[in-house]
Enzyme design. Sequence first.
Site, PDB file in Angstrom:
ATOM      1  N   ASP A 251       0.830  -1.206   0.000  1.00 26.15           N
ATOM      2  CA  ASP A 251       0.000   0.000   0.000  1.00 26.15           C
ATOM      3  C   ASP A 251       0.870   1.264   0.000  1.00 26.15           C
ATOM      4  OD1 ASP A 251      -2.164  -1.671   0.348  1.00 26.15           O
ATOM      5  OD2 ASP A 251      -2.170  -1.433   2.533  1.00 26.15           O
TER       6      ASP A 251
HETATM    7  N1  URA Z   1      -1.101  -5.944   3.912  1.00 29.15           N
HETATM    8  C1  URA Z   1      -1.604  -4.703   3.906  1.00 29.15           C
HETATM    9  O1  URA Z   1      -2.636  -4.433   4.503  1.00 29.15           O
HETATM   10  N2  URA Z   1      -0.924  -3.757   3.228  1.00 29.15           N
HETATM   11  C2  URA Z   1       0.223  -3.997   2.574  1.00 29.15           C
HETATM   12  O2  URA Z   1       0.782  -3.085   1.986  1.00 29.15           O
HETATM   13  C3  URA Z   1       0.723  -5.304   2.602  1.00 29.15           C
HETATM   14  C4  URA Z   1       0.043  -6.256   3.281  1.00 29.15           C
END
Ligand code: URA
Length: 244
Positions: free
Chosen positions: A106
Amino acid sequence: MSNEMERLQKRIANSGYTSRRKAEVLIEEGKVKVNGETVTELGTKVKPSDTVEVEGIKLEQEDKLYILFYKPAQVITSVSDDKGRKVVTDYFKELETRIYPVGRLDYDTSGLLLLTNDGDFTNLMTHPRYKIKKKYVVKLKGYLMREEVKALEKGVKLEDGMTQPATVKVKNQDKEKSTTLVEITITEGRNRQVRRMFEYFGHEVSKLQRIEFGPLNLTGLNAGEGRVLTPHEVKTLRHLAENG
Ligand code: URA
């Protein structure tokens, strides 16, 4: 290595087959084929994906490149962004080959992200069938109860189905700030999965970092830095994906 069109004689010379001068002679003599068709025009341009054959010998395709990158938070896991935000490939502009992220983190997540120009490798690393372990450090609001840890480890029912078994370790609880630091290892890579797993119990994730991907970690790197994987590391990752 390049993603641009290049002159045929240059492609032949760069492959190490022969000099550019001799490559030109071979082209003119009709000894070079591009995608199975004989080409005698010296100015002909080829793409990296074009197959080039010289005197019946197929030239090697573009070298494969595998990079371990420490993605900073507030960077998009993509090759471009319509809102003009920083993207992970901005850190590799000087590379001649185009590389792509393997899976995604993310925008607000930092940590270990692989990038490569090898599509087969990407499929292997991201396909749900292949269970590569990924470890995250999570800072969350509130305290994590023992039952919640157990449930997260067993699997919780998210809107896209049950999560696979995970390992959860509480590292620290800050009584003053009412936050908990947790390490969680999962084998899946669903969208926002870790955040959703903790949100399931009402814990908002305030910080998320991926610290391990299979046998790889972030040792020696600062945020925004990357390094090339060794052939051994690539082999190990393939092996892990294929053999569990
Ligand atoms: N899980 C998440 O919620 N975000 C990420 O970036 C990776 C794994």
